[in-house]
Design a protein around this motif. Structure first.
Motif, PDB file in Angstrom:
ATOM      1  N   LYS A   9       0.985  -1.064  -0.202  1.00 24.12           N
ATOM      2  CA  LYS A   9       0.083   0.391   0.073  1.00 24.12           C
ATOM      3  C   LYS A   9       0.527   1.044   0.212  1.00 24.12           C
ATOM      4  O   LYS A   9       1.977   0.958   0.752  1.00 24.12           O
ATOM      5  CB  LYS A   9      -1.261   0.259   1.105  1.00 24.12           C
ATOM      6  CG  LYS A   9      -2.147   1.130   1.549  1.00 24.12           C
ATOM      7  CD  LYS A   9      -2.974   0.047   1.665  1.00 24.12           C
ATOM      8  CE  LYS A   9      -4.356   1.909   2.103  1.00 24.12           C
ATOM      9  NZ  LYS A   9      -5.307   1.123   0.548  1.00 24.12           N
ATOM     10  N   PHE A  10       0.419   1.775  -1.165  1.00 25.09           N
ATOM     11  CA  PHE A  10       1.301   3.671  -0.676  1.00 25.09           C
ATOM     12  C   PHE A  10       0.551   4.459  -0.107  1.00 25.09           C
ATOM     13  O   PHE A  10      -0.926   4.873  -0.410  1.00 25.09           O
ATOM     14  CB  PHE A  10       1.647   4.435  -2.071  1.00 25.09           C
ATOM     15  CG  PHE A  10       2.671   3.023  -3.161  1.00 25.09           C
ATOM     16  CD1 PHE A  10       3.556   2.830  -2.745  1.00 25.09           C
ATOM     17  CD2 PHE A  10       1.755   1.677  -4.140  1.00 25.09           C
ATOM     18  CE1 PHE A  10       4.139   1.762  -3.696  1.00 25.09           C
ATOM     19  CE2 PHE A  10       3.017   1.018  -4.147  1.00 25.09           C
ATOM     20  CZ  PHE A  10       3.921   0.875  -4.345  1.00 25.09           C
ATOM     21  N   ILE A  11       0.491   5.291   0.782  1.00 25.89           N
ATOM     22  CA  ILE A  11      -0.214   6.605   1.568  1.00 25.89           C
ATOM     23  C   ILE A  11       0.740   7.539   1.447  1.00 25.89           C
ATOM     24  O   ILE A  11       2.070   7.344   1.473  1.00 25.89           O
ATOM     25  CB  ILE A  11      -0.213   5.538   2.770  1.00 25.89           C
ATOM     26  CG1 ILE A  11       0.939   5.259   3.802  1.00 25.89           C
ATOM     27  CG2 ILE A  11      -1.376   4.800   2.879  1.00 25.89           C
ATOM     28  CD1 ILE A  11       0.271   4.902   5.268  1.00 25.89           C
ATOM     29  N   LYS A  12      -0.038   8.758   2.161  1.00 25.77           N
ATOM     30  CA  LYS A  12       0.629   9.778   2.329  1.00 25.77           C
ATOM     31  C   LYS A  12       1.112   9.964   3.381  1.00 25.77           C
ATOM     32  O   LYS A  12       1.044   9.070   4.448  1.00 25.77           O
ATOM     33  CB  LYS A  12      -0.417  11.047   2.269  1.00 25.77           C
ATOM     34  CG  LYS A  12      -0.987  11.154   0.969  1.00 25.77           C
ATOM     35  CD  LYS A  12      -1.340  12.232   0.689  1.00 25.77           C
ATOM     36  CE  LYS A  12      -1.869  12.510   0.212  1.00 25.77           C
ATOM     37  NZ  LYS A  12      -3.341  13.460   0.061  1.00 25.77           N
ATOM     38  N   PRO A  13       2.432  10.484   3.767  1.00 22.47           N
ATOM     39  CA  PRO A  13       3.422  10.403   5.077  1.00 22.47           C
ATOM     40  C   PRO A  13       2.559  10.308   6.389  1.00 22.47           C
ATOM     41  O   PRO A  13       2.190   9.957   7.790  1.00 22.47           O
ATOM     42  CB  PRO A  13       4.428  11.166   5.506  1.00 22.47           C
ATOM     43  CG  PRO A  13       4.735  10.651   4.140  1.00 22.47           C
ATOM     44  CD  PRO A  13       3.467  10.981   2.858  1.00 22.47           C
ATOM     45  N   ASP A  14       1.554  11.485   6.442  1.00 22.25           N
ATOM     46  CA  ASP A  14       1.171  11.673   7.208  1.00 22.25           C
ATOM     47  C   ASP A  14      -0.511  10.720   7.787  1.00 22.25           C
ATOM     48  O   ASP A  14      -0.905  10.924   9.071  1.00 22.25           O
ATOM     49  CB  ASP A  14       0.005  13.131   7.749  1.00 22.25           C
ATOM     50  CG  ASP A  14      -0.860  13.322   6.035  1.00 22.25           C
ATOM     51  OD1 ASP A  14      -0.765  12.593   5.023  1.00 22.25           O
ATOM     52  OD2 ASP A  14      -1.537  14.402   6.450  1.00 22.25           O
ATOM     53  N   GLU A  15      -0.991   9.947   6.783  1.00 23.95           N
ATOM     54  CA  GLU A  15      -1.555   8.844   7.361  1.00 23.95           C
ATOM     55  C   GLU A  15      -1.383   7.728   7.845  1.00 23.95           C
ATOM     56  O   GLU A  15      -2.364   7.092   7.946  1.00 23.95           O
ATOM     57  CB  GLU A  15      -2.492   8.277   5.621  1.00 23.95           C
ATOM     58  CG  GLU A  15      -2.558   9.472   4.761  1.00 23.95           C
ATOM     59  CD  GLU A  15      -3.400   9.145   2.750  1.00 23.95           C
ATOM     60  OE1 GLU A  15      -4.436   9.587   2.763  1.00 23.95           O
ATOM     61  OE2 GLU A  15      -2.939   8.117   2.810  1.00 23.95           O
ATOM     62  N   HIS A  53       9.761   5.002   3.866  1.00 21.52           N
ATOM     63  CA  HIS A  53       9.581   6.715   3.732  1.00 21.52           C
ATOM     64  C   HIS A  53      10.302   6.999   2.653  1.00 21.52           C
ATOM     65  O   HIS A  53      11.837   6.848   2.710  1.00 21.52           O
ATOM     66  CB  HIS A  53       9.556   7.795   5.042  1.00 21.52           C
ATOM     67  CG  HIS A  53       9.084   8.866   4.853  1.00 21.52           C
ATOM     68  ND1 HIS A  53       7.774   8.520   4.814  1.00 21.52           N
ATOM     69  CD2 HIS A  53       9.410  10.049   4.613  1.00 21.52           C
ATOM     70  CE1 HIS A  53       7.515  10.666   4.200  1.00 21.52           C
ATOM     71  NE2 HIS A  53       8.825  11.125   4.200  1.00 21.52           N
ATOM     72  N   GLU A  56       7.695  12.286  -0.577  1.00 19.41           N
ATOM     73  CA  GLU A  56       6.362  12.494   0.184  1.00 19.41           C
ATOM     74  C   GLU A  56       5.315  11.173   0.189  1.00 19.41           C
ATOM     75  O   GLU A  56       4.055  11.503  -0.652  1.00 19.41           O
ATOM     76  CB  GLU A  56       5.743  13.212  -1.436  1.00 19.41           C
ATOM     77  CG  GLU A  56       6.406  14.698  -1.330  1.00 19.41           C
ATOM     78  CD  GLU A  56       6.226  15.096   0.308  1.00 19.41           C
ATOM     79  OE1 GLU A  56       5.509  14.991   1.192  1.00 19.41           O
ATOM     80  OE2 GLU A  56       7.565  15.651   0.992  1.00 19.41           O
ATOM     81  N   GLN A  57       5.711   9.945  -0.510  1.00 18.26           N
ATOM     82  CA  GLN A  57       5.029   8.761  -0.383  1.00 18.26           C
ATOM     83  C   GLN A  57       5.478   7.632   1.094  1.00 18.26           C
ATOM     84  O   GLN A  57       7.433   7.372   1.336  1.00 18.26           O
ATOM     85  CB  GLN A  57       5.556   8.099  -1.456  1.00 18.26           C
ATOM     86  CG  GLN A  57       4.622   6.560  -1.736  1.00 18.26           C
ATOM     87  CD  GLN A  57       4.968   5.923  -3.035  1.00 18.26           C
ATOM     88  OE1 GLN A  57       4.153   6.794  -3.927  1.00 18.26           O
ATOM     89  NE2 GLN A  57       5.405   5.696  -3.128  1.00 18.26           N
ATOM     90  N   THR A  58       4.886   7.333   2.056  1.00 14.26           N
ATOM     91  CA  THR A  58       4.944   6.483   2.344  1.00 14.26           C
ATOM     92  C   THR A  58       4.255   5.092   2.001  1.00 14.26           C
ATOM     93  O   THR A  58       3.573   4.842   1.545  1.00 14.26           O
ATOM     94  CB  THR A  58       4.093   6.304   3.961  1.00 14.26           C
ATOM     95  OG1 THR A  58       4.767   7.072   3.935  1.00 14.26           O
ATOM     96  CG2 THR A  58       4.737   4.763   5.158  1.00 14.26           C
ATOM     97  N   THR A  59       5.253   3.679   2.179  1.00 18.77           N
ATOM     98  CA  THR A  59       5.233   2.167   1.086  1.00 18.77           C
ATOM     99  C   THR A  59       4.736   1.712   2.625  1.00 18.77           C
ATOM    100  O   THR A  59       6.005   0.976   2.939  1.00 18.77           O
ATOM    101  CB  THR A  59       6.304   1.932   0.069  1.00 18.77           C
ATOM    102  OG1 THR A  59       6.620   2.734  -1.300  1.00 18.77           O
ATOM    103  CG2 THR A  59       5.967   0.953  -0.138  1.00 18.77           C
TER     104      THR A  59
END
Length: 176
Positions: A9-15, A53, A56-59
């Motif tokens: 899953k790929f999300i924004k860091p603050d999520e 991280h 701008e993306q967290t995997t």
């Protein structure tokens, strides 16, 4: 044993904190309203989580191996309702590893682990042709171990655990 389940899953860091809360809910309850694909995590045997991280993306990569499948299987001789010897030995190996490491660290293993191991040991000695000549000595050592744990005697539990390990090693050296 079931196959391994994977999610990437790929999300924004603050999520990330919210994602981890939902993941915890899925593990705890076996369901997650926002993430229905996470239900496989309930009752896992092994769970690996990799979070990285980049810019701008967290995997997030998750791998979950399911716990044991049905306890009742057909044995090699076709008897229904009895655990296959190889499945029993695998489960006993997992339990004994926890018992051995915990006792040697100076504390007692979880009661459920000890109970399952003792129950499995009693079942194991009903299988013929797998080291029958060690069964009596083995069950005596199991009883000694169980009594030591019930009496909160760590020294005796340690000795009995070592005795079980020695009997197992001798038996396996001749029958594997």
């Amino acid at each position: 044993m079931g196959k391994e389940n994977k999610i990437e899953k790929f999300i924004k860091p603050d999520e990330l904190p919210d994602f981890l809360r939902k993941m915890a809910e899925a593990i705890e309850t076996g369901k997650s309203e926002d993430m229905p694909g996470f239900t496989f995590m309930a009752g896992f045997k092994k769970l690996k989580i990799n979070i990285s991280h980049n810019l701008e993306q967290t995997t997030i990569k998750i791998k979950a191996k399911p716990a044991y499948e049905s306890e009742e299987q057909k044995t090699d001789d076709g008897i229904s309702g009895r655990l296959k010897y190889s499945s029993l030995k695998k489960r006993m190996g997992d339990s004994f590893k926890i018992i051995f490491k915990t006792i040697h660290a100076g504390s007692f293993p979880p009661g459920e682990t000890v109970s399952q191991f003792i129950e499995d040991s009693k079942l194991m000695v009903t299988y013929e042709g797998y080291g029958d000549e060690y069964y009596e000595e083995y069950i005596t050592a199991c009883d000694t171990f169980k009594n030591a744990v019930e009496n909160n005697n760590i020294e005796e539990a340690h000795k009995a655990c070592d005795s079980l390990n020695n009997i197992k090693a001798h038996c396996h050296s001749q029958h594997k």
